[in-house]
Design an enzyme around this catalytic site. Structure first.
Site, short mmCIF file in Angstrom:
data_model
loop_
_atom_site.label_atom_id
_atom_site.label_comp_id
_atom_site.label_asym_id
_atom_site.label_seq_id
_atom_site.Cartn_x
_atom_site.Cartn_y
_atom_site.Cartn_z
N CYS A 204 0.85 -1.20 0.00
CA CYS A 204 0.00 0.00 0.00
C CYS A 204 0.88 1.25 0.00
CB CYS A 204 -0.90 0.03 1.22
SG CYS A 204 -1.93 -1.43 1.47
N HIS A 208 0.81 4.91 -2.02
CA HIS A 208 0.16 5.99 -1.29
C HIS A 208 1.08 6.76 -0.35
CE1 HIS A 208 -3.64 4.92 -3.07
NE2 HIS A 208 -3.40 3.66 -2.75
N ARG A 247 -12.40 -0.91 -0.90
CA ARG A 247 -11.26 -0.34 -1.62
C ARG A 247 -10.01 -1.16 -1.35
NH1 ARG A 247 -9.54 1.28 -5.98
NH2 ARG A 247 -8.34 3.20 -6.14
N CYS A 251 -7.55 -2.82 -4.24
CA CYS A 251 -6.11 -2.57 -4.32
C CYS A 251 -5.33 -3.89 -4.29
CB CYS A 251 -5.67 -1.66 -3.19
SG CYS A 251 -6.15 0.07 -3.41
#
Length: 290
Positions: A204, A208, A247, A251
């Site tokens: 992640c 991000h 979400r 992802c």
């Protein structure tokens, strides 16, 4: 599967290839250190983004990728005038106020009728030794009032989560991490966030944190900070309102990893970590995203 021990052994390998890291990148992978504790993690993440984007205010992070492009922000302002997510919000309000067979409503299960309560969700329950999300608490309320729980990810439950979240609109996120159990859950979520997985070998954090505010193909990547402030949110790609954990599933699939189940311990811990990082960012539910 638990991730905390594994993250310590791979922390030095979390960086992307040199071609994928910008020249001015600060050691973003060091933010994944599971030994510094929640409070310092929050401070370091907020400081990292402050250094990366010195002109950005904390409030702007709630806008996600829209904060990085004026044209996109103008489109966002137009879209939220008639946010399709407001239909789900209205459905949630109707369900919230519908009386149970015993005459009570969902508001009877929450302090202050639910107003302002979502700002502290998810939370760690010391009695059950697990992270409790709004979906779990809403279902527990149903059971307490002699109704069957709703299926996770179902339209009625999403609508209820949306309305519950909206009761805290304008309030800053204020998730607590206190006590050994809560800290352990937070660190598990943090470890999952920084662990690379799937065919693309991405975490992640690869997108991000390392790539926040930058283009990946034609899309600007939203930063970790502020990501949960608008969930449940309407996404045009979905054509519907859905949840933060939905979400997560998307992802994981995109990087070629098998997604966890909704409300799994992995996703609840991840939710806990990410929402704690949002502390101070004001809630705006339902959001709108492309």
């Amino acid at each position: 599967m638990k991730y905390t021990k594994r993250i310590l052994t791979i922390s030095l390998g979390l960086a992307l290839s040199s071609a994928a890291i910008s020249a001015n990148a600060i050691d973003w992978w060091q933010l994944g250190n599971t030994k510094v504790g929640p409070q310092k993690t929050l401070q370091e993440v907020h400081q990292y983004f402050k250094e990366q984007f010195p002109k950005m205010t904390l409030a702007q992070y709630a806008l996600g990728s829209y904060a990085f492009n004026k044209q996109a922000y103008q489109q966002y302002q137009e879209a939220i005038q008639f946010n399709p997510g407001d239909l789900t919000l209205s459905q949630g309000k109707a369900l919230w106020n519908k009386k149970f067979p015993d005459g009570k409503t969902y508001s009877s299960c929450f302090a202050n009728g639910g107003k302002g309560v979502a700002a502290g969700f998810p939370y760690y329950d010391n009695k059950t030794h697990q992270v409790v999300t709004s979906a779990m608490r809403i279902n527990a309320c149903r059971v307490e009032n002699h109704l069957a729980p709703l299926k996770y990810g179902s339209s009625p439950l999403i609508a209820l989560q949306t309305y519950f979240g909206s009761l805290s609109n304008g309030m800053p996120t204020d998730v607590k991490v206190a006590g050994p159990g809560a800290v352990a859950a937070f660190e598990e979520g943090k470890a999952y966030y920084f662990m690379r997985r799937g065919q693309l070998n991405f975490s992640c954090a690869s997108c991000h944190i390392a790539y926040a505010g930058k283009y990946l193909r034609a899309q600007i990547i939203s930063p970790l900070l502020g990501q949960n402030a608008h969930y449940p949110t309407y996404r045009s790609a979905w054509g519907a309102v859905n949840t933060f954990q939905k979400r997560f599933m998307g992802c994981d699939k995109k990087v070629g990893a098998a997604p966890q189940k909704l409300q799994s311990s992995e996703y609840r811990d991840l939710d806990y970590f990410m929402t704690y990082i949002d502390n101070g960012v004001k809630i705006n539910v339902p959001g709108y995203r492309p």
